[in-house]
Design a protein around this motif. Structure first.
Motif, PDB file in Angstrom:
ATOM      1  N   VAL A 451      40.555  56.759  38.852  1.00  0.00           N
ATOM      2  CA  VAL A 451      39.931  58.310  38.274  1.00  0.00           C
ATOM      3  C   VAL A 451      40.107  58.413  36.948  1.00  0.00           C
ATOM      4  O   VAL A 451      40.841  57.806  36.193  1.00  0.00           O
ATOM      5  CB  VAL A 451      41.003  59.223  39.259  1.00  0.00           C
ATOM      6  CG1 VAL A 451      40.509  60.489  38.815  1.00  0.00           C
ATOM      7  CG2 VAL A 451      40.875  58.919  40.676  1.00  0.00           C
ATOM      8  N   SER A 452      39.121  59.027  36.269  1.00  0.00           N
ATOM      9  CA  SER A 452      39.279  59.410  34.962  1.00  0.00           C
ATOM     10  C   SER A 452      40.048  60.351  34.687  1.00  0.00           C
ATOM     11  O   SER A 452      39.743  61.866  34.620  1.00  0.00           O
ATOM     12  CB  SER A 452      37.714  59.789  34.641  1.00  0.00           C
ATOM     13  OG  SER A 452      36.834  58.827  34.912  1.00  0.00           O
ATOM     14  N   ASP A 453      41.325  59.700  34.141  1.00  0.00           N
ATOM     15  CA  ASP A 453      42.379  60.632  34.053  1.00  0.00           C
ATOM     16  C   ASP A 453      43.211  60.075  33.108  1.00  0.00           C
ATOM     17  O   ASP A 453      43.199  58.890  33.015  1.00  0.00           O
ATOM     18  CB  ASP A 453      43.174  61.268  35.198  1.00  0.00           C
ATOM     19  CG  ASP A 453      44.123  62.288  35.216  1.00  0.00           C
ATOM     20  OD1 ASP A 453      44.114  62.916  34.126  1.00  0.00           O
ATOM     21  OD2 ASP A 453      44.801  62.575  36.105  1.00  0.00           O
ATOM     22  N   ASN A 454      44.227  60.575  32.362  1.00  0.00           N
ATOM     23  CA  ASN A 454      45.273  60.206  31.502  1.00  0.00           C
ATOM     24  C   ASN A 454      46.820  60.064  32.194  1.00  0.00           C
ATOM     25  O   ASN A 454      47.473  59.525  31.650  1.00  0.00           O
ATOM     26  CB  ASN A 454      45.133  60.898  30.426  1.00  0.00           C
ATOM     27  CG  ASN A 454      44.248  60.506  29.405  1.00  0.00           C
ATOM     28  OD1 ASN A 454      43.597  59.517  29.498  1.00  0.00           O
ATOM     29  ND2 ASN A 454      44.009  61.456  28.463  1.00  0.00           N
ATOM     30  N   VAL A 480      42.921  53.518  32.298  1.00  0.00           N
ATOM     31  CA  VAL A 480      42.465  52.128  33.481  1.00  0.00           C
ATOM     32  C   VAL A 480      41.188  51.997  33.199  1.00  0.00           C
ATOM     33  O   VAL A 480      40.540  53.003  33.294  1.00  0.00           O
ATOM     34  CB  VAL A 480      43.346  52.371  34.569  1.00  0.00           C
ATOM     35  CG1 VAL A 480      42.672  51.303  35.595  1.00  0.00           C
ATOM     36  CG2 VAL A 480      44.575  52.467  34.557  1.00  0.00           C
ATOM     37  N   GLN A 481      40.535  50.939  32.997  1.00  0.00           N
ATOM     38  CA  GLN A 481      39.080  50.620  33.109  1.00  0.00           C
ATOM     39  C   GLN A 481      38.611  50.169  34.391  1.00  0.00           C
ATOM     40  O   GLN A 481      37.643  50.662  34.930  1.00  0.00           O
ATOM     41  CB  GLN A 481      38.721  49.486  32.270  1.00  0.00           C
ATOM     42  CG  GLN A 481      39.070  49.977  30.622  1.00  0.00           C
ATOM     43  CD  GLN A 481      38.503  51.325  30.177  1.00  0.00           C
ATOM     44  OE1 GLN A 481      37.183  51.059  30.212  1.00  0.00           O
ATOM     45  NE2 GLN A 481      39.273  51.994  29.725  1.00  0.00           N
ATOM     46  N   CYS A 482      39.264  49.275  35.136  1.00  0.00           N
ATOM     47  CA  CYS A 482      38.935  48.921  36.546  1.00  0.00           C
ATOM     48  C   CYS A 482      40.349  48.038  37.044  1.00  0.00           C
ATOM     49  O   CYS A 482      41.446  47.817  36.296  1.00  0.00           O
ATOM     50  CB  CYS A 482      37.739  47.627  36.326  1.00  0.00           C
ATOM     51  SG  CYS A 482      38.094  46.493  35.098  1.00  0.00           S
ATOM     52  N   VAL A 483      39.907  47.857  38.371  1.00  0.00           N
ATOM     53  CA  VAL A 483      41.089  47.292  39.330  1.00  0.00           C
ATOM     54  C   VAL A 483      40.624  46.303  40.147  1.00  0.00           C
ATOM     55  O   VAL A 483      39.271  46.370  40.477  1.00  0.00           O
ATOM     56  CB  VAL A 483      41.927  48.377  39.830  1.00  0.00           C
ATOM     57  CG1 VAL A 483      42.647  49.290  39.065  1.00  0.00           C
ATOM     58  CG2 VAL A 483      41.351  49.050  40.885  1.00  0.00           C
ATOM     59  N   THR A 496      43.556  47.682  31.900  1.00  0.00           N
ATOM     60  CA  THR A 496      43.469  48.895  30.302  1.00  0.00           C
ATOM     61  C   THR A 496      42.464  48.502  29.660  1.00  0.00           C
ATOM     62  O   THR A 496      41.948  47.545  29.540  1.00  0.00           O
ATOM     63  CB  THR A 496      44.762  49.133  29.999  1.00  0.00           C
ATOM     64  OG1 THR A 496      45.623  48.148  29.715  1.00  0.00           O
ATOM     65  CG2 THR A 496      45.641  49.909  31.259  1.00  0.00           C
ATOM     66  N   GLN A 497      42.595  49.207  28.531  1.00  0.00           N
ATOM     67  CA  GLN A 497      41.414  48.894  27.512  1.00  0.00           C
ATOM     68  C   GLN A 497      41.851  47.707  27.038  1.00  0.00           C
ATOM     69  O   GLN A 497      41.125  46.947  26.188  1.00  0.00           O
ATOM     70  CB  GLN A 497      41.600  50.142  26.358  1.00  0.00           C
ATOM     71  CG  GLN A 497      40.835  51.233  26.954  1.00  0.00           C
ATOM     72  CD  GLN A 497      40.959  52.441  25.773  1.00  0.00           C
ATOM     73  OE1 GLN A 497      41.890  52.259  24.643  1.00  0.00           O
ATOM     74  NE2 GLN A 497      40.345  53.413  25.877  1.00  0.00           N
ATOM     75  N   ARG A 498      43.101  47.299  26.656  1.00  0.00           N
ATOM     76  CA  ARG A 498      43.556  45.917  26.002  1.00  0.00           C
ATOM     77  C   ARG A 498      44.060  45.072  26.802  1.00  0.00           C
ATOM     78  O   ARG A 498      44.189  43.850  26.337  1.00  0.00           O
ATOM     79  CB  ARG A 498      44.268  46.403  24.570  1.00  0.00           C
ATOM     80  CG  ARG A 498      43.532  46.971  23.431  1.00  0.00           C
ATOM     81  CD  ARG A 498      44.522  47.354  22.532  1.00  0.00           C
ATOM     82  NE  ARG A 498      43.646  47.778  21.112  1.00  0.00           N
ATOM     83  CZ  ARG A 498      43.258  46.974  20.087  1.00  0.00           C
ATOM     84  NH1 ARG A 498      43.621  45.807  20.274  1.00  0.00           N
ATOM     85  NH2 ARG A 498      42.866  47.713  19.028  1.00  0.00           N
ATOM     86  N   TYR A 499      44.742  45.442  27.912  1.00  0.00           N
ATOM     87  CA  TYR A 499      45.620  44.272  28.620  1.00  0.00           C
ATOM     88  C   TYR A 499      45.152  44.348  29.924  1.00  0.00           C
ATOM     89  O   TYR A 499      44.345  45.387  30.580  1.00  0.00           O
ATOM     90  CB  TYR A 499      47.142  44.746  28.578  1.00  0.00           C
ATOM     91  CG  TYR A 499      47.607  44.823  27.127  1.00  0.00           C
ATOM     92  CD1 TYR A 499      47.848  43.796  26.481  1.00  0.00           C
ATOM     93  CD2 TYR A 499      47.853  46.135  26.534  1.00  0.00           C
ATOM     94  CE1 TYR A 499      48.140  43.842  24.854  1.00  0.00           C
ATOM     95  CE2 TYR A 499      48.424  46.180  24.942  1.00  0.00           C
ATOM     96  CZ  TYR A 499      48.734  45.188  24.483  1.00  0.00           C
ATOM     97  OH  TYR A 499      48.792  45.224  23.250  1.00  0.00           O
ATOM     98  N   VAL A 500      45.644  43.086  30.641  1.00  0.00           N
ATOM     99  CA  VAL A 500      45.385  43.109  32.137  1.00  0.00           C
ATOM    100  C   VAL A 500      46.694  43.179  32.496  1.00  0.00           C
ATOM    101  O   VAL A 500      47.484  42.010  32.377  1.00  0.00           O
ATOM    102  CB  VAL A 500      44.480  42.171  32.510  1.00  0.00           C
ATOM    103  CG1 VAL A 500      44.319  41.808  34.113  1.00  0.00           C
ATOM    104  CG2 VAL A 500      42.993  42.263  32.054  1.00  0.00           C
ATOM    105  N   ARG A 501      47.095  44.086  33.467  1.00  0.00           N
ATOM    106  CA  ARG A 501      48.457  43.751  34.168  1.00  0.00           C
ATOM    107  C   ARG A 501      48.206  43.215  35.485  1.00  0.00           C
ATOM    108  O   ARG A 501      47.663  43.821  36.226  1.00  0.00           O
ATOM    109  CB  ARG A 501      49.394  45.131  34.119  1.00  0.00           C
ATOM    110  CG  ARG A 501      49.794  45.493  32.648  1.00  0.00           C
ATOM    111  CD  ARG A 501      50.393  47.123  32.492  1.00  0.00           C
ATOM    112  NE  ARG A 501      50.926  47.123  31.332  1.00  0.00           N
ATOM    113  CZ  ARG A 501      50.402  47.606  30.346  1.00  0.00           C
ATOM    114  NH1 ARG A 501      48.986  48.031  30.341  1.00  0.00           N
ATOM    115  NH2 ARG A 501      50.776  47.937  28.805  1.00  0.00           N
TER     116      ARG A 501
END
Length: 644
Positions: A451-454, A480-483, A496-501
């Protein structure tokens, strides 16, 4: 007792000058009781010693820097006579008498200014020898009897010499010893100094122009002579002018002979003749040896079909598990279902807004497509293909029995009304904000939405069979960009924008955090083996991660000139593709070996072009066919293209 001796032997002694006091100087400062020790021992301490009461004597505060010292040196007239007392650390100004004393001692004079070193000697003692001895003590007995101890020592030494235990010292031979440097050299080997010998360059042999009677074409004309004389000596082709003589006897002495001999001598002894050990490296050898693309076939090379019908940019694609049907979502508020082999549009589903993401259920026994439209996810049965298959899907959805107790969940599951049901919509999952991505778990029951939310409600996981949604995260870790779900293990990837968890869903904990080295991650895909993932970014980089190797990228590929919009892996072939805003799809060979000691082999094999740039956007989504080595791409020009 005998009278006091008057030292008869003292008549040859040097008279001693009378002791005179030193010029008046301040008494030595005896406050510091550390004694005669090196004062450097106190250089790291704030104090410099102890007084008579045993209390510390602190060093005076010295906070002057180089500039302050220089200004004091320039402005203080007594700077030259100020010294530092090592015992107390204080600065002491020398008096005039002390300065004079220092000057006298530096010149090698006596400290006392009143002492005369050249005054006449006074004969303090008599020069007559006295008749009485200084002492009347009888002589010792040992002075005239031989020592028995020494006799015993000598006899032992004589016995040792006889037995050969003690050998006489050999006299030192002072004659220098010479030896042959090359005595141990192999006579057949070329010596090193001969190996490195570089012979002097030979002089150029004289040609026809040096002849005393050269052919006429070697003689200079008047214009050439004038030009030769006007040239600089360094620019002339010949450093002499060819001349013709009747016979050899008429040739005069060469005027430049001594000059040329001198230059030759300079060349011989000034020119460095050192052998340069040059490494001849072929530039081709520095490039890694990659296999030829034709050895890595099959991979898509040519555009086979164009799926036309959308009137606006096509954002997303998904293909059925059988590979027979393709679904595309567009900004023209429609979802189209295509037959892959014929590019025929089988069905068009109008929706209420822009389609951000579509995902076909990967379970081959279920015919269901998830579609993101504004604030809801539609679960659609396209009713294509096997009638038994899509009929069984409807039966599965209708067999749901609501629980007796209504559970509180973040989302709302709504059954489609009659009008929507006729279009194929079966369920609507209503979210609080706009949904931008949907992806299925490999088993086909769970799916995740972004969802586009913070807030912490960005990622939601839904279960279709129980119509149940949950929020797996307590707090937000970034935008979050994608899962993605792991294809085999219970892992969940969140980019996320810089990391993948990487989260473990069973243990409900963070397993890994991958550093992408990118400014803004746009898309992510996971290898079917599950140990490698690729991330595309808006700063035109593609990062390949080996999860067993490191949390940093194994390789960063910069093949595209503009932002990457989508990346994809093939399920069976060692292929991956990336689509970019430069309008190209780059297909790469990405072989992952079963041998854990061997690193993955990444080779770009083909650049696929065809999409027309529209509004500075190129390829928006790429997707591989589930069984064939084909790739689909959707673009901003409103077309979907198949490369085979």
């Amino acid at each position: 007792p005998p009278p006091a001796p008057r030292a008869a032997s003292a008549r040859n002694s040097v008279p001693c000058p009378p002791l005179t006091p030193l010029p008046s100087a301040p008494l030595q400062d005896i406050r510091n009781t550390v004694g005669n020790i090196p004062m450097e021992w106190y250089q790291d301490f704030p104090h410099i010693g102890y007084n008579l009461d045993g209390k510390k004597i602190y060093k005076p505060i010295r906070n002057k820097d180089e500039l302050d010292m220089f200004l004091e040196k320039m402005e203080n007239p007594d700077y030259w006579r100020t010294v530092q007392d090592k015992m107390t650390g204080a600065d002491i100004k020398l008096t005039d008498e002390q300065v004079d004393l220092v000057h006298r001692l530096q010149k090698g004079q006596f400290g006392d200014v009143h002492f005369d070193p050249y005054e006449p000697a006074v004969d303090f003692f008599t020069h007559e020898v006295m008749i009485h001895p200084v002492t009347n003590r009888p002589a010792d007995k040992r002075s005239f009897i031989p020592s028995l101890i020494e006799k015993e020592k000598v006899s032992k030494l004589v016995h040792a010499i006889k037995m050969g235990w003690i050998k006489p010292r050999k006299p030192k031979d002072d004659t220098p010893t010479y030896y042959d440097l090359w005595a141990h050299e192999d006579p057949n080997s070329i010596l090193g100094r001969h190996k490195m010998h570089v012979p002097a360059p030979k002089m150029k042999l004289p040609g026809h122009e040096e002849s005393y009677n050269p052919p006429p074409e070697y003689l200079l004309s008047e214009e050439e002579k004038l030009a030769w004389e006007q040239q600089e000596p360094a620019e002339r082709k010949l450093n002499f002018m060819p001349q013709q003589y009747r016979c050899l006897r008429a040739v005069p002495a060469y005027s430049r002979f001594i000059h040329e001999r001198f230059e030759r001598c300079l060349d011989l002894y000034l020119c460095p003749r050192q052998r340069k050990m040059r490494v001849n490296v072929d530039p081709e050898d520095l490039i890694p040896k990659l296999p030829k693309p034709r050895d890595l076939q099959p991979f898509p090379t040519t555009q086979a079909l164009v799926y036309r019908g959308h009137t606006s940019l096509v954002r997303c694609l998904s293909v059925s598990p059988s590979g027979q049907w393709l679904v595309s979502g567009s900004d023209d508020c429609t979802v189209r279902f295509w037959e892959v082999c014929t590019a025929r549009c089988m069905k068009t589903l109008p929706v209420s807004g822009v389609v951000k993401s579509v995902a076909w259920n990967p379970n081959p026994t279920i015919c269901l497509v998830a579609i993101c439209v504004e604030q809801s996810v539609l679960l659609v049965n396209p009713c294509l293909g096997d009638k038994l298959l899509y009929g069984a899907t409807d039966q599965l959805l209708e067999s749901y029995v609501a629980p007796e107790e209504e559970r509180v969940q973040p989302m709302q599951w709504v059954t489609a009304n009659m009008e929507e049901h006729s279009k194929g919509v079966r369920l609507v999952v209503q979210h609080s904000k706009a949904v931008k991505q949907v992806t299925w778990h490999g088993k086909g029951d769970y799916f995740a939405s972004v969802v586009s939310d913070n807030s912490n409600m960005q990622v939601l996981i839904h279960q279709t069979s129980k119509r149940w949604s949950q929020n797996p995260f307590r707090k937000s870790k970034g935008l979050v960009q994608c899962v993605l779900f792991h294809p085999i293990r219970p892992y969940f990837f969140v980019a996320t924008q810089r990391y993948v968890r990487v989260y473990n869903l069973l243990k409900q904990e963070l397993t890994k955090k991958l550093m992408t080295n990118c400014k803004w991650v746009s898309s992510m895909a996971i290898h079917p083996g599950g140990d490698n993932i690729i991330c595309g970014s808006y700063d035109s980089k593609l990062a390949w991660f080996d999860l067993d190797l490191s949390t940093r990228p194994y390789q960063l590929l910069r093949h595209h000139k503009k932002a990457l919009r989508s990346v994809a892996f093939h399920k069976h072939y060692p292929l991956f593709a990336s689509g970019s805003d430069d309008g190209t799809v780059i297909v790469c060979h990405g072989m992952v070996y079963n041998d854990l000691l061997q690193n993955p082999l990444l080779v770009p094999v083909k650049v696929l072009k065809g999409h027309v740039l529209t509004l500075d956007l190129g390829v928006l989504d790429v997707l591989f066919h589930p069984t064939q080595p084909w790739v689909f791409s959707s673009g901003a020009d409103g077309t979907v293209r198949l490369y085979t």
